[in-house]
Write a protein that holds these residues in place. Structure first.
Motif, PDB file in Angstrom:
ATOM      1  N   LEU A 246     -26.115  12.929  30.852  1.00 17.95           N
ATOM      2  CA  LEU A 246     -25.390  12.279  29.756  1.00 17.95           C
ATOM      3  C   LEU A 246     -24.746  10.978  30.223  1.00 17.95           C
ATOM      4  CD1 LEU A 246     -23.562  15.301  28.065  1.00 17.95           C
ATOM      5  CD2 LEU A 246     -25.762  14.302  27.457  1.00 17.95           C
ATOM      6  N   ALA A 247     -24.267  10.957  31.463  1.00 21.97           N
ATOM      7  CA  ALA A 247     -23.627   9.754  32.000  1.00 21.97           C
ATOM      8  C   ALA A 247     -24.641   8.632  32.173  1.00 21.97           C
ATOM      9  CB  ALA A 247     -22.944  10.073  33.331  1.00 21.97           C
ATOM     10  N   ASP A 248     -25.824   8.959  32.655  1.00 25.65           N
ATOM     11  CA  ASP A 248     -26.853   7.937  32.823  1.00 25.65           C
ATOM     12  C   ASP A 248     -27.318   7.394  31.479  1.00 25.65           C
ATOM     13  OD1 ASP A 248     -28.484   8.003  35.886  1.00 25.65           O
ATOM     14  OD2 ASP A 248     -26.723   9.197  35.486  1.00 25.65           O
ATOM     15  N   GLU A 249     -27.375   8.257  30.477  1.00 21.10           N
ATOM     16  CA  GLU A 249     -27.745   7.802  29.140  1.00 21.10           C
ATOM     17  C   GLU A 249     -26.676   6.872  28.569  1.00 21.10           C
ATOM     18  OE1 GLU A 249     -29.498   7.398  25.307  1.00 21.10           O
ATOM     19  OE2 GLU A 249     -30.290   7.849  27.297  1.00 21.10           O
ATOM     20  N   LEU A 250     -25.405   7.193  28.788  1.00 23.01           N
ATOM     21  CA  LEU A 250     -24.309   6.382  28.259  1.00 23.01           C
ATOM     22  C   LEU A 250     -24.211   5.026  28.942  1.00 23.01           C
ATOM     23  CD1 LEU A 250     -21.672   5.992  26.607  1.00 23.01           C
ATOM     24  CD2 LEU A 250     -20.462   7.133  28.498  1.00 23.01           C
ATOM     25  N   VAL A 251     -24.296   5.012  30.267  1.00 17.55           N
ATOM     26  CA  VAL A 251     -23.992   3.801  31.036  1.00 17.55           C
ATOM     27  C   VAL A 251     -25.235   2.986  31.374  1.00 17.55           C
ATOM     28  CG1 VAL A 251     -22.810   2.924  33.093  1.00 17.55           C
ATOM     29  CG2 VAL A 251     -21.964   4.985  31.964  1.00 17.55           C
ATOM     30  N   GLY A 252     -26.396   3.648  31.429  1.00 17.66           N
ATOM     31  CA  GLY A 252     -27.614   2.921  31.754  1.00 17.66           C
ATOM     32  C   GLY A 252     -28.166   3.218  33.128  1.00 17.66           C
ATOM     33  N   GLY A 253     -27.958   4.439  33.617  1.00 15.34           N
ATOM     34  CA  GLY A 253     -28.499   4.826  34.912  1.00 15.34           C
ATOM     35  C   GLY A 253     -29.964   5.209  34.824  1.00 15.34           C
ATOM     36  N   VAL A 254     -30.533   5.557  35.964  1.00 16.03           N
ATOM     37  CA  VAL A 254     -31.970   5.813  36.027  1.00 16.03           C
ATOM     38  C   VAL A 254     -32.326   7.267  35.731  1.00 16.03           C
ATOM     39  CG1 VAL A 254     -32.357   3.941  37.648  1.00 16.03           C
ATOM     40  CG2 VAL A 254     -31.874   6.235  38.534  1.00 16.03           C
ATOM     41  N   THR A 311     -17.994   6.975  37.341  1.00 14.78           N
ATOM     42  CA  THR A 311     -17.726   6.730  35.932  1.00 14.78           C
ATOM     43  C   THR A 311     -16.239   6.421  35.724  1.00 14.78           C
ATOM     44  OG1 THR A 311     -17.586   9.144  35.681  1.00 14.78           O
ATOM     45  CG2 THR A 311     -19.629   8.067  34.975  1.00 14.78           C
ATOM     46  N   THR A 312     -15.947   5.584  34.733  1.00 17.69           N
ATOM     47  CA  THR A 312     -14.579   5.137  34.474  1.00 17.69           C
ATOM     48  C   THR A 312     -13.841   6.110  33.550  1.00 17.69           C
ATOM     49  OG1 THR A 312     -15.198   3.879  32.514  1.00 17.69           O
ATOM     50  CG2 THR A 312     -15.374   2.748  34.658  1.00 17.69           C
ATOM     51  N   VAL A 313     -12.557   5.836  33.363  1.00 17.32           N
ATOM     52  CA  VAL A 313     -11.751   6.644  32.448  1.00 17.32           C
ATOM     53  C   VAL A 313     -12.326   6.583  31.040  1.00 17.32           C
ATOM     54  CG1 VAL A 313      -9.500   6.818  31.335  1.00 17.32           C
ATOM     55  CG2 VAL A 313      -9.633   6.454  33.811  1.00 17.32           C
ATOM     56  N   ASP A 314     -12.624   5.387  30.552  1.00 12.35           N
ATOM     57  CA  ASP A 314     -13.163   5.241  29.197  1.00 12.35           C
ATOM     58  C   ASP A 314     -14.520   5.915  29.055  1.00 12.35           C
ATOM     59  OD1 ASP A 314     -10.939   3.839  28.375  1.00 12.35           O
ATOM     60  OD2 ASP A 314     -11.852   1.858  28.662  1.00 12.35           O
ATOM     61  N   GLU A 315     -15.348   5.784  30.066  1.00 13.79           N
ATOM     62  CA  GLU A 315     -16.663   6.423  30.011  1.00 13.79           C
ATOM     63  C   GLU A 315     -16.530   7.934  29.980  1.00 13.79           C
ATOM     64  OE1 GLU A 315     -18.998   2.837  32.426  1.00 13.79           O
ATOM     65  OE2 GLU A 315     -18.427   4.688  33.458  1.00 13.79           O
ATOM     66  N   ASN A 316     -15.575   8.468  30.734  1.00 14.64           N
ATOM     67  CA  ASN A 316     -15.376   9.911  30.740  1.00 14.64           C
ATOM     68  C   ASN A 316     -14.858  10.414  29.400  1.00 14.64           C
ATOM     69  OD1 ASN A 316     -15.641  11.599  33.448  1.00 14.64           O
ATOM     70  ND2 ASN A 316     -15.208   9.474  33.992  1.00 14.64           N
ATOM     71  N   ARG A 317     -14.000   9.660  28.779  1.00 16.44           N
ATOM     72  CA  ARG A 317     -13.508  10.069  27.465  1.00 16.44           C
ATOM     73  C   ARG A 317     -14.669  10.129  26.461  1.00 16.44           C
ATOM     74  NH1 ARG A 317      -9.531   7.161  27.439  1.00 16.44           N
ATOM     75  NH2 ARG A 317      -7.936   8.734  27.895  1.00 16.44           N
ATOM     76  N   GLU A 318     -15.555   9.138  26.534  1.00 16.22           N
ATOM     77  CA  GLU A 318     -16.714   9.123  25.639  1.00 16.22           C
ATOM     78  C   GLU A 318     -17.695  10.234  25.988  1.00 16.22           C
ATOM     79  OE1 GLU A 318     -19.548   8.083  22.743  1.00 16.22           O
ATOM     80  OE2 GLU A 318     -17.375   7.839  22.934  1.00 16.22           O
ATOM     81  N   LEU A 319     -17.851  10.515  27.272  1.00 12.54           N
ATOM     82  CA  LEU A 319     -18.738  11.612  27.675  1.00 12.54           C
ATOM     83  C   LEU A 319     -18.211  12.949  27.158  1.00 12.54           C
ATOM     84  CD1 LEU A 319     -19.539  10.517  31.340  1.00 12.54           C
ATOM     85  CD2 LEU A 319     -21.190  10.736  29.468  1.00 12.54           C
ATOM     86  N   GLY A 320     -16.906  13.136  27.235  1.00 17.50           N
ATOM     87  CA  GLY A 320     -16.319  14.355  26.694  1.00 17.50           C
ATOM     88  C   GLY A 320     -16.558  14.486  25.209  1.00 17.50           C
ATOM     89  N   ARG A 321     -16.422  13.358  24.496  1.00 11.60           N
ATOM     90  CA  ARG A 321     -16.649  13.359  23.047  1.00 11.60           C
ATOM     91  C   ARG A 321     -18.099  13.720  22.730  1.00 11.60           C
ATOM     92  NH1 ARG A 321     -18.393  10.338  18.702  1.00 11.60           N
ATOM     93  NH2 ARG A 321     -19.491   8.914  20.102  1.00 11.60           N
ATOM     94  N   ARG A 322     -19.036  13.082  23.433  1.00 12.03           N
ATOM     95  CA  ARG A 322     -20.458  13.330  23.162  1.00 12.03           C
ATOM     96  C   ARG A 322     -20.848  14.773  23.469  1.00 12.03           C
ATOM     97  NH1 ARG A 322     -24.176   8.056  24.737  1.00 12.03           N
ATOM     98  NH2 ARG A 322     -22.925   6.498  23.619  1.00 12.03           N
ATOM     99  N   LEU A 323     -20.382  15.256  24.593  1.00  7.89           N
ATOM    100  CA  LEU A 323     -20.691  16.631  24.967  1.00  7.89           C
ATOM    101  C   LEU A 323     -20.152  17.601  23.922  1.00  7.89           C
ATOM    102  CD1 LEU A 323     -20.559  18.096  28.525  1.00  7.89           C
ATOM    103  CD2 LEU A 323     -19.514  19.355  26.650  1.00  7.89           C
ATOM    104  N   ALA A 324     -18.920  17.373  23.489  1.00 10.52           N
ATOM    105  CA  ALA A 324     -18.297  18.264  22.507  1.00 10.52           C
ATOM    106  C   ALA A 324     -19.029  18.242  21.167  1.00 10.52           C
ATOM    107  CB  ALA A 324     -16.837  17.871  22.309  1.00 10.52           C
ATOM    108  N   LEU A 325     -19.422  17.060  20.710  1.00  9.74           N
ATOM    109  CA  LEU A 325     -20.111  16.961  19.425  1.00  9.74           C
ATOM    110  C   LEU A 325     -21.470  17.640  19.460  1.00  9.74           C
ATOM    111  CD1 LEU A 325     -19.238  13.284  18.377  1.00  9.74           C
ATOM    112  CD2 LEU A 325     -18.284  15.418  17.465  1.00  9.74           C
ATOM    113  N   LYS A 326     -22.181  17.501  20.585  1.00 10.36           N
ATOM    114  CA  LYS A 326     -23.475  18.172  20.705  1.00 10.36           C
ATOM    115  C   LYS A 326     -23.304  19.686  20.671  1.00 10.36           C
ATOM    116  CE  LYS A 326     -25.772  14.502  23.376  1.00 10.36           C
ATOM    117  NZ  LYS A 326     -27.056  14.391  22.659  1.00 10.36           N
ATOM    118  N   LEU A 327     -22.340  20.193  21.428  1.00 13.06           N
ATOM    119  CA  LEU A 327     -22.128  21.631  21.473  1.00 13.06           C
ATOM    120  C   LEU A 327     -21.581  22.162  20.148  1.00 13.06           C
ATOM    121  CD1 LEU A 327     -20.707  22.142  25.071  1.00 13.06           C
ATOM    122  CD2 LEU A 327     -23.063  22.306  24.273  1.00 13.06           C
TER     123      LEU A 327
END
Length: 406
Positions: A246-254, A311-327
């Motif tokens: 999920l982090a790579d999808e959000l930020v642009g990793g490989v 990952t940054t604070v803002d990225e982690n907050r968004e990752l938490g949001r995305r994970l929660a919405l999917k679940l």
């Protein structure tokens, strides 16, 4: 009798395919040849003609030759090859598949190979096999062999390589071990190097309880493969420990697994216990491949070809949001386990990615958007502590029991 399907352009590469066919049959593997050539007549008669492939793809050889557009021809033959191979597999005659070519031939053959179930031997000799093979392999068990030289005639080197390929495929087909049927329920686990202790212990506990475990390396294709097997009905429960893709999808990793990662288990309603493993990092290749906009970020050199970025604070907050919405869209039983002292071997006290604020942001983003009836278990330790592994395994066993009894 199952046969080895040989798939490719017999007009431009007929000599090479004839050589491979003869090598296969010399090994005792019966060959079945499909022609995908568009430009001219085949060097030798195939079992399925190029026109049959073109028609399965929605056109005809005559139309493709009149149009004289390479892109259209490749698209039609790609669709047709996949349709033909699916039909042959349904008839029970596909024992293995051989493909060969440059970029066009590889594209056409790869489409057919990806259409087949996992377990059928698949070998693709290609001029592009030394580069990025993900578009051709996808999430299937395709073996790619680099041709070294262009596939343009037979010579001392090409004969050796093609002979090796034919003998390798014949060996797979002729020596295939029958699948052992048992009544074990198959479960999926996601793992990364930095979550290995947790994933290993979870696997051991579940295996001790009689389950069959499939462990997926969370490198993008790993997550995709697991989701495909969930949708296909192979996997009946998931310990999704490592959601780093999920982090790579959000930020642009490989190692992105695309926008639909973490959705299959919820969609089909199987039990899932999910954690936040390795959400502290985004993955890149060697240091010189990291995009310039990230030059001021915190990095850790995992190995010469893998660079990890915190990952940054803002990225982690968004990752938490995305994970929660999917679940929150899950139709089956779901539990989230959150280790509050670290999400990887690097995110612990005195480690390179230690980040209290980042973990808090991840937690808050998740807590705010998680459906109220989904249980969120908070553990005051790091993800690789035995307590976390035993909790994840225990909760999944609990959900599986409830599912069975229900």
């Amino acid at each position: 009798m199952k046969k080895v399907v040989v798939l490719g352009a017999l007009d431009t590469k007929g000599l090479e395919f004839q050589f491979v066919r003869d090598q296969l049959e010399a090994c005792g593997a019966a060959a079945f040849v499909i022609d995908t050539g568009v430009l001219g007549e085949p060097l030798f008669p195939p079992d399925i003609t190029a026109d049959e492939v073109a028609r399965a793809g929605g056109s005809s050889i005559e139309q493709l030759r009149q149009l004289n557009d390479r892109g259209t021809a490749i698209a039609v033959m790609t669709r047709g090859a996949a349709e033909i191979i699916i039909g042959l597999e349904r008839q029970g005659m596909v024992g293995g598949v051989f493909g060969m070519g440059g970029t066009a031939g590889t594209t056409v053959a790869a489409s057919a190979l990806q259409a087949l179930p996992i377990g059928i031997p698949k070998l693709l000799v290609s001029t592009v096999a030394s580069g990025n093979t993900r578009p051709y392999v996808g999430v299937k068990d395709i073996t790619m062999m680099y041709s070294v030289v262009d596939i343009a005639g037979l010579n001392r080197l090409s004969r050796r390589i093609l002979s090796n390929a034919a003998h390798a495929l014949a060996g797979m087909v002729l020596n295939m071990v029958d699948e052992v049927e048992d009544d074990k329920v198959t479960l999926g686990i996601t793992m990364f190097g930095v979550t290995t202790p947790c994933a290993t212990r979870v696997r051991e506990i579940l295996e001790e309880q009689g389950y069959d475990l499939l462990v997926f390396h969370a490198t993008g294709t790993g997550g995709l493969a697991m989701e495909e097997l969930i949708k296909a009905g192979y996997i009946k429960g998931v310990a999704d420990i490592t959601t780093t893709e999920l982090a790579d999808e959000l930020v642009g990793g490989v190692f992105s697994a695309g926008p639909n990662r973490l959705e299959a288990a919820g969609a089909v309603g199987i039990p899932q216990v999910v954690s936040v493993g390795a959400l502290d990092m985004v993955n890149f290749g060697a240091p010189d491949t990291v995009p310039i906009q990230f030059k001021e970020r915190t990095f850790y050199q995992h190995n010469p070809t893998t660079t990890l970025m915190r990952t940054t604070v803002d990225e982690n907050r968004e990752l938490g949001r995305r994970l929660a919405l999917k679940l929150s869209d899950a139709t089956g039983p779901t539990i989230v386990v959150f280790p509050k002292k670290g999400v990887s071997l690097l995110d612990m006290d005195d480690k390179p990615f230690s980040g209290t604020e980042e973990r808090q942001a991840l937690y808050e983003g998740m807590k705010q958007h998680l459906r109220s009836d989904i249980r969120l278990v908070e553990l005051e330790t790091h993800i690789n502590d035995t307590v976390v592994a035993e909790s994840i395994a225990g909760y999944l066993l609990e959900l599986l029991t409830q599912k069975k009894e229900g």
